[in-house]
Design a protein around this motif. Structure first.
Motif, mmCIF file in Angstrom:
data_model
loop_
_atom_site.group_PDB
_atom_site.id
_atom_site.type_symbol
_atom_site.label_atom_id
_atom_site.label_comp_id
_atom_site.label_asym_id
_atom_site.label_seq_id
_atom_site.Cartn_x
_atom_site.Cartn_y
_atom_site.Cartn_z
ATOM 1 N N UNK A 79 0.821 -1.203 0.000
ATOM 2 C CA UNK A 79 0.000 0.000 0.000
ATOM 3 C C UNK A 79 0.857 1.256 0.000
ATOM 4 N N UNK A 80 0.552 2.214 0.854
ATOM 5 C CA UNK A 80 1.328 3.456 0.912
ATOM 6 C C UNK A 80 2.669 3.309 1.609
ATOM 7 N N UNK A 81 2.955 2.129 2.139
ATOM 8 C CA UNK A 81 4.189 1.925 2.916
ATOM 9 C C UNK A 81 5.366 1.502 2.053
ATOM 10 N N UNK A 82 5.109 1.220 0.796
ATOM 11 C CA UNK A 82 6.195 0.823 -0.088
ATOM 12 C C UNK A 82 6.803 -0.505 0.318
ATOM 13 N N UNK A 83 8.126 -0.582 0.267
ATOM 14 C CA UNK A 83 8.816 -1.841 0.560
ATOM 15 C C UNK A 83 9.195 -1.993 2.025
ATOM 16 N N UNK A 84 9.014 -0.949 2.811
ATOM 17 C CA UNK A 84 9.362 -1.032 4.226
ATOM 18 C C UNK A 84 8.461 -2.040 4.943
ATOM 19 N N UNK A 85 9.033 -2.714 5.928
ATOM 20 C CA UNK A 85 8.301 -3.705 6.716
ATOM 21 C C UNK A 85 8.038 -3.126 8.105
ATOM 22 N N UNK A 86 6.782 -3.184 8.520
ATOM 23 C CA UNK A 86 6.373 -2.663 9.820
ATOM 24 C C UNK A 86 5.910 -3.819 10.709
ATOM 25 N N UNK A 87 6.158 -3.671 12.015
ATOM 26 C CA UNK A 87 5.865 -4.711 12.992
ATOM 27 C C UNK A 87 4.832 -4.199 13.995
ATOM 28 N N UNK A 88 3.889 -5.057 14.377
ATOM 29 C CA UNK A 88 2.827 -4.658 15.302
ATOM 30 C C UNK A 88 3.358 -4.564 16.733
ATOM 31 N N UNK A 89 3.256 -3.374 17.311
ATOM 32 C CA UNK A 89 3.703 -3.134 18.688
ATOM 33 C C UNK A 89 2.566 -3.343 19.690
ATOM 34 N N UNK A 90 1.424 -2.714 19.394
ATOM 35 C CA UNK A 90 0.275 -2.797 20.291
ATOM 36 C C UNK A 90 -0.976 -2.368 19.553
ATOM 37 N N UNK A 91 -2.114 -2.654 20.151
ATOM 38 C CA UNK A 91 -3.370 -2.141 19.601
ATOM 39 C C UNK A 91 -4.298 -1.777 20.749
ATOM 40 N N UNK A 92 -5.139 -0.805 20.493
ATOM 41 C CA UNK A 92 -5.968 -0.248 21.561
ATOM 42 C C UNK A 92 -7.257 0.311 20.963
ATOM 43 N N UNK A 93 -8.092 0.857 21.815
ATOM 44 C CA UNK A 93 -9.412 1.296 21.357
ATOM 45 C C UNK A 93 -9.767 2.666 21.919
#
Length: 263
Positions: A79-93
């Protein structure tokens, strides 16, 4: 009193006094004004992989409930992130005092009953979450709107633990397998724009990816969230109910708001 929160004394209108970056021109959330959207064209599809079977912590930091991923394997790219890889740190509401309010982003002025945020950091360029959080391309957050409707069975694995994290700093282990992918709508379409964290220090480091399609949660599940307290058990009366925890929308300014596919 806490440095910041959502009361009249320490709420969003006061944040700029203690957190200078909250004055910036790249702040979030915003209203998704569909008359201002430009087409994103044919970007690569979003690609998400998450671990299901690992212990997670459910925490009450005093302003929401949060699920900490403890550094287990995950991957977001495309998507808009290109080739960079991102890792899930946390999620909240984030949520409101009643159904029909509580989402941080709005769509043509319409609010939803809540909003999930899946916070990822750029592992291709940075060595830690804290380092990435200070960089313009350091974080990517998936935003999912919550709509009052039927019970969400996957989210209920977290909701049923909320009575154990009623007060600030309470923490419990989520031992049931949980699949974050089941909390995301089909990625048929999303909006994206450059923005910030919606909580202090409001760092302008986020690529926002907001799914157009909401997911359903039940009225009872939303009511369970509103029973959380924003203070510690020892605070007595100060441990007031966390009935709403969303920042009002801010001007988009001259930022590019792009639309990728689907409805």
């Amino acid at each position: 009193m806490a440095d910041w929160g959502y009361t009249c004394e320490n709420g969003p209108a006061t944040w700029i006094e203690k957190f200078p970056e909250a004055r910036g021109a790249r702040q979030s959330p915003v209203d998704i004004d569909t008359s201002r959207i430009s087409s994103g064209g044919s970007a690569p599809p979003l690609n998400m992989k998450y671990s299901v079977n690992h212990p997670r912590s459910v925490v009450n930091p005093g302003y929401c409930w949060r699920v900490d991923e403890n550094g287990y394997h995950s991957e977001l790219r495309g998507g808009p992130l290109g080739k960079d890889v991102y890792k899930l740190e946390q999620w909240h509401c984030h949520w409101g005092a009643k159904n029909g309010e509580g989402s941080e982003h709005t769509v043509d002025g319409r609010a939803f009953s809540g909003e999930l945020h899946f916070v990822h950091w750029n592992t291709s360029k940075y060595n830690s979450f804290s380092e990435a959080a200070g960089q313009p391309d350091g974080l990517a957050v998936l935003g999912v709107f919550l709509m009052a409707g039927s019970k969400n069975e996957e989210l209920d694995k977290v909701i049923r633990l909320l009575p154990f994290v009623t007060h600030k700093n309470d923490k419990v282990t989520l031992s049931d397998p949980l699949d974050p992918l089941k909390l995301l709508p089909p990625p048929k379409g999303y909006w994206t724009y450059p923005g910030s964290l919606t909580t202090p220090p409001c760092t302008e480091s986020v690529t926002w990816i907001l799914f157009k399609q909401p997911i359903q949660v039940s009225a009872d599940q939303l009511a369970s969230m509103r029973k959380l307290k924003c203070g510690e058990a020892s605070c007595g009366v100060e441990a007031m109910e966390l009935l709403y925890n969303y920042r009002p929308t801010l001007p988009l300014g001259n930022r590019d708001l792009r639309d990728f596919g689907g409805n």
